[in-house]
Design a protein around this motif. Structure first.
Motif, PDB file in Angstrom:
ATOM      1  N   PHE A 160     -27.468  26.033  65.561  1.00 40.71           N
ATOM      2  CA  PHE A 160     -28.526  27.081  65.626  1.00 40.71           C
ATOM      3  C   PHE A 160     -28.655  27.363  66.829  1.00 40.71           C
ATOM      4  O   PHE A 160     -28.668  28.610  67.415  1.00 40.71           O
ATOM      5  CB  PHE A 160     -29.718  26.452  64.795  1.00 40.71           C
ATOM      6  N   ASN A 161     -28.878  26.279  67.766  1.00 42.62           N
ATOM      7  CA  ASN A 161     -29.310  26.573  69.248  1.00 42.62           C
ATOM      8  C   ASN A 161     -28.158  27.528  70.049  1.00 42.62           C
ATOM      9  O   ASN A 161     -28.472  28.192  70.750  1.00 42.62           O
ATOM     10  CB  ASN A 161     -29.609  25.450  70.063  1.00 42.62           C
ATOM     11  N   LYS A 162     -27.231  27.202  69.758  1.00 45.22           N
ATOM     12  CA  LYS A 162     -25.902  27.726  70.256  1.00 45.22           C
ATOM     13  C   LYS A 162     -25.697  29.053  70.022  1.00 45.22           C
ATOM     14  O   LYS A 162     -25.414  30.132  70.755  1.00 45.22           O
ATOM     15  CB  LYS A 162     -24.408  27.181  69.968  1.00 45.22           C
ATOM     16  N   THR A 163     -25.627  29.241  68.627  1.00 43.12           N
ATOM     17  CA  THR A 163     -25.635  30.732  68.161  1.00 43.12           C
ATOM     18  C   THR A 163     -26.708  31.822  68.263  1.00 43.12           C
ATOM     19  O   THR A 163     -26.264  33.045  68.581  1.00 43.12           O
ATOM     20  CB  THR A 163     -25.176  30.815  66.509  1.00 43.12           C
ATOM     21  N   LYS A 164     -27.959  30.935  68.493  1.00 45.88           N
ATOM     22  CA  LYS A 164     -29.017  32.145  68.807  1.00 45.88           C
ATOM     23  C   LYS A 164     -29.452  31.856  70.039  1.00 45.88           C
ATOM     24  O   LYS A 164     -30.375  32.563  70.650  1.00 45.88           O
ATOM     25  CB  LYS A 164     -30.168  31.535  67.828  1.00 45.88           C
ATOM     26  N   ASP A 165     -28.837  31.274  70.875  1.00 45.21           N
ATOM     27  CA  ASP A 165     -28.973  31.042  72.427  1.00 45.21           C
ATOM     28  C   ASP A 165     -30.562  30.651  72.583  1.00 45.21           C
ATOM     29  O   ASP A 165     -31.083  31.130  73.531  1.00 45.21           O
ATOM     30  CB  ASP A 165     -28.673  32.273  73.246  1.00 45.21           C
ATOM     31  N   ARG A 166     -30.975  29.635  71.902  1.00 45.40           N
ATOM     32  CA  ARG A 166     -32.217  29.070  72.153  1.00 45.40           C
ATOM     33  C   ARG A 166     -32.319  28.300  73.458  1.00 45.40           C
ATOM     34  O   ARG A 166     -31.478  27.824  74.019  1.00 45.40           O
ATOM     35  CB  ARG A 166     -32.453  28.187  70.952  1.00 45.40           C
TER      36      ARG A 166
END
Length: 172
Positions: A160-166
């Motif tokens: 999630f963090n990677k794909t949404k650039d969190r």
């Protein structure tokens, strides 16, 4: 002696460990992939083996998500090779983590109860996720073997963090 804890978002400079497969493992600094770094207590710790066996079964999922995996302890080459021979883990297994490296990572350090437990001071568990630029997006350290991040939840969150650039959290 208190060790300063790592700051989420800070860059982990390159750190190198000897690899049981030969050569070295380098974590930190700029990389193409993100990195999952797991610091384990060593051969003497059955809880570590349970955790690392789960990680090994998930290795393909982590790789498919674009993560390199590195695992390291303060163990000697002999002890690390014995673990590798017994469990046949597929991830990069490092050994010889120094106390200076432990301090750089901010992990807790324990003095062994006996020579049978460990040859010298060893690191308590730490799980770190590094972005490709070497910044620490996850810093999970424990002062004992019973507390570690659930690897399935961690992978899901990191995808999630990677794909949404969190952003990294916990800096206030």
């Amino acid at each position: 002696m208190a060790t300063p804890k790592p700051i989420p978002g800070s860059i982990l400079g390159p750190m190198t460990f000897a690899n049981v497969a030969g050569g070295d493992i380098t974590v930190g600094g700029e990389k193409e992939n993100w990195t999952l770094l797991v610091v384990y207590r060593g051969k003497h710790c059955p809880r570590c083996k349970k955790y690392l066996n789960i990680l090994d079964k998930m290795g393909g999922e982590w790789a498919d998500a674009g993560f390199d995996i590195a695992v390291v302890s303060a163990d000697s080459q002999e002890k690390a090779l014995a673990d590798q021979a017994e469990f046949g883990w597929g991830f990069d297994l490092g050994y010889g983590l120094t106390e200076d490296q432990m301090a750089s990572l901010g992990v807790y350090v324990t003095e062994p109860l006996s020579p049978e437990e460990a040859d010298g001071n060893f690191a308590e568990p730490g799980t770190f996720v590094l972005r490709g630029d070497g910044s620490q997006i996850i810093v999970a350290i424990s002062n004992g073997p019973a507390v570690r991040p659930d690897l399935t939840e961690l992978l899901d969150g990191m995808i999630f963090n990677k794909t949404k650039d969190r952003p990294h959290r916990g800096t206030v």
